[in-house]
Design a protein around this motif. Sequence first.
Motif, PDB file in Angstrom:
ATOM      1  N   TYR A  70       0.829  -1.205   0.000  1.00 57.03           N
ATOM      2  CA  TYR A  70       0.000   0.000   0.000  1.00 57.03           C
ATOM      3  C   TYR A  70       0.869   1.263   0.000  1.00 57.03           C
ATOM      4  O   TYR A  70       0.475   2.290  -0.551  1.00 57.03           O
ATOM      5  CB  TYR A  70      -0.934   0.023   1.213  1.00 57.03           C
ATOM      6  CG  TYR A  70      -1.785  -1.220   1.340  1.00 57.03           C
ATOM      7  CD1 TYR A  70      -2.037  -2.038   0.235  1.00 57.03           C
ATOM      8  CD2 TYR A  70      -2.339  -1.600   2.556  1.00 57.03           C
ATOM      9  CE1 TYR A  70      -2.808  -3.189   0.349  1.00 57.03           C
ATOM     10  CE2 TYR A  70      -3.117  -2.740   2.681  1.00 57.03           C
ATOM     11  CZ  TYR A  70      -3.336  -3.531   1.573  1.00 57.03           C
ATOM     12  OH  TYR A  70      -4.092  -4.677   1.681  1.00 57.03           O
ATOM     13  N   ILE A  71       2.035   1.167   0.615  1.00 58.59           N
ATOM     14  CA  ILE A  71       2.948   2.311   0.677  1.00 58.59           C
ATOM     15  C   ILE A  71       3.590   2.583  -0.680  1.00 58.59           C
ATOM     16  O   ILE A  71       4.187   3.632  -0.904  1.00 58.59           O
ATOM     17  CB  ILE A  71       4.030   2.057   1.752  1.00 58.59           C
ATOM     18  CG1 ILE A  71       3.385   1.976   3.127  1.00 58.59           C
ATOM     19  CG2 ILE A  71       5.083   3.131   1.762  1.00 58.59           C
ATOM     20  CD1 ILE A  71       2.731   3.257   3.588  1.00 58.59           C
ATOM     21  N   ALA A  72       3.465   1.635  -1.611  1.00 64.78           N
ATOM     22  CA  ALA A  72       4.006   1.862  -2.950  1.00 64.78           C
ATOM     23  C   ALA A  72       3.288   2.999  -3.671  1.00 64.78           C
ATOM     24  O   ALA A  72       3.827   3.582  -4.615  1.00 64.78           O
ATOM     25  CB  ALA A  72       3.888   0.574  -3.776  1.00 64.78           C
ATOM     26  N   SER A  73       2.081   3.347  -3.235  1.00 64.50           N
ATOM     27  CA  SER A  73       1.271   4.345  -3.939  1.00 64.50           C
ATOM     28  C   SER A  73       1.908   5.734  -3.987  1.00 64.50           C
ATOM     29  O   SER A  73       1.957   6.342  -5.059  1.00 64.50           O
ATOM     30  CB  SER A  73      -0.126   4.410  -3.309  1.00 64.50           C
ATOM     31  OG  SER A  73      -0.804   3.187  -3.486  1.00 64.50           O
ATOM     32  N   PRO A  74       2.382   6.309  -2.854  1.00 62.87           N
ATOM     33  CA  PRO A  74       3.034   7.624  -2.975  1.00 62.87           C
ATOM     34  C   PRO A  74       4.300   7.579  -3.830  1.00 62.87           C
ATOM     35  O   PRO A  74       4.606   8.545  -4.538  1.00 62.87           O
ATOM     36  CB  PRO A  74       3.353   8.000  -1.521  1.00 62.87           C
ATOM     37  CG  PRO A  74       3.314   6.720  -0.759  1.00 62.87           C
ATOM     38  CD  PRO A  74       2.293   5.878  -1.443  1.00 62.87           C
ATOM     39  N   ILE A  75       5.018   6.459  -3.796  1.00 65.65           N
ATOM     40  CA  ILE A  75       6.203   6.312  -4.647  1.00 65.65           C
ATOM     41  C   ILE A  75       5.778   6.281  -6.108  1.00 65.65           C
ATOM     42  O   ILE A  75       6.426   6.882  -6.975  1.00 65.65           O
ATOM     43  CB  ILE A  75       6.987   5.040  -4.276  1.00 65.65           C
ATOM     44  CG1 ILE A  75       7.295   5.017  -2.787  1.00 65.65           C
ATOM     45  CG2 ILE A  75       8.270   4.942  -5.097  1.00 65.65           C
ATOM     46  CD1 ILE A  75       7.934   3.728  -2.317  1.00 65.65           C
ATOM     47  N   MET A  76       4.681   5.591  -6.389  1.00 67.35           N
ATOM     48  CA  MET A  76       4.143   5.554  -7.741  1.00 67.35           C
ATOM     49  C   MET A  76       3.757   6.948  -8.212  1.00 67.35           C
ATOM     50  O   MET A  76       3.992   7.328  -9.371  1.00 67.35           O
ATOM     51  CB  MET A  76       2.930   4.629  -7.794  1.00 67.35           C
ATOM     52  CG  MET A  76       2.285   4.497  -9.169  1.00 67.35           C
ATOM     53  SD  MET A  76       3.329   3.668 -10.377  1.00 67.35           S
ATOM     54  CE  MET A  76       3.134   1.951  -9.853  1.00 67.35           C
ATOM     55  N   GLY A  77       3.157   7.732  -7.313  1.00 71.36           N
ATOM     56  CA  GLY A  77       2.774   9.092  -7.678  1.00 71.36           C
ATOM     57  C   GLY A  77       3.960   9.954  -8.065  1.00 71.36           C
ATOM     58  O   GLY A  77       3.922  10.669  -9.075  1.00 71.36           O
TER      59      GLY A  77
END
Length: 303
Positions: A70-77
Amino acid sequence: MAEKITLSKKDRMSVAWRSTFIQGSWNYERMQNGGWCFAIIPAIKKLYKTKEDRSAALKRHLEFFNTHPYIASPIMGVTLALEEERANGAPVDDVAIQGVKVGMMGPLAGVGDPVFWFTVRPMLGALGASLALTGSILGPILFFVLWNVIRWAFMWYTQEFGYKAGSKITEDLSGGLLQDVTKGASILGMFVLGALVERWVNVKFIPQVSKVQLSDGAYIDWKSLPAGTEGIKQAITDFANGLSLSDVQIKTLQDNLDSLIPGLAALLLTLLCMWLLKKKVSPIIIILGLFVVGIVFHLIGLM
């Protein structure tokens, strides 16, 4: 002048939805790279028009990646913002993009586990279980709905936050802001990795280097303890006061190493693996090698 390419909300939503399956092709060599690459495909198709540019983009996103799903999301952004700027001609190279990903995934992974696995999910599980124990079907339904609403909301809004923050980062590329962020993120990632080495890497050398007979009063005399619970209570108290469990104190090679520098063997093993990776040795080969060495050392009584 060519028109600026911008990722629409629909494009970013498509990426967020696909990132739900980031663990779908998890592997021991590059961990979540397949799921990450799958998630970012809609953005790659929108930003790059030629087959060569798309292939190059997919190739750089097939590098090692691993963090809390779930923490991958800000990195993806942030990555989406960097790819967008690159597609519009900004000097964002592969090293900068990969450096930001690697630098962020380590520190953020340590946040995801305690927040989601050890706090949110147990709380929702307890709520659902309490309803289920009363015979209500709402227990599992409530757990399922609340968990997925919280999970999805977090993933979407943190991806949007990362995307907007990444856009601000890329506004001052000429001033070196991106390079500073990349360097800072990498340093923080290495710092967190170093702190976790002693906790997660377990190396124990078991050969005995000394065996000392303890004097009376330095160990628990099991024969003189009262019977029943009183004896157990007395033994626990004596052990808490520093008495040994047996009349012989055995020192192993690992005890001596820990008295010099705790975690030294684990640190050296980690540095060796990093050196092998730098020499382009396959992670699969390293994993198999560790298995073989561990088994052999155990058979000969070294570990």
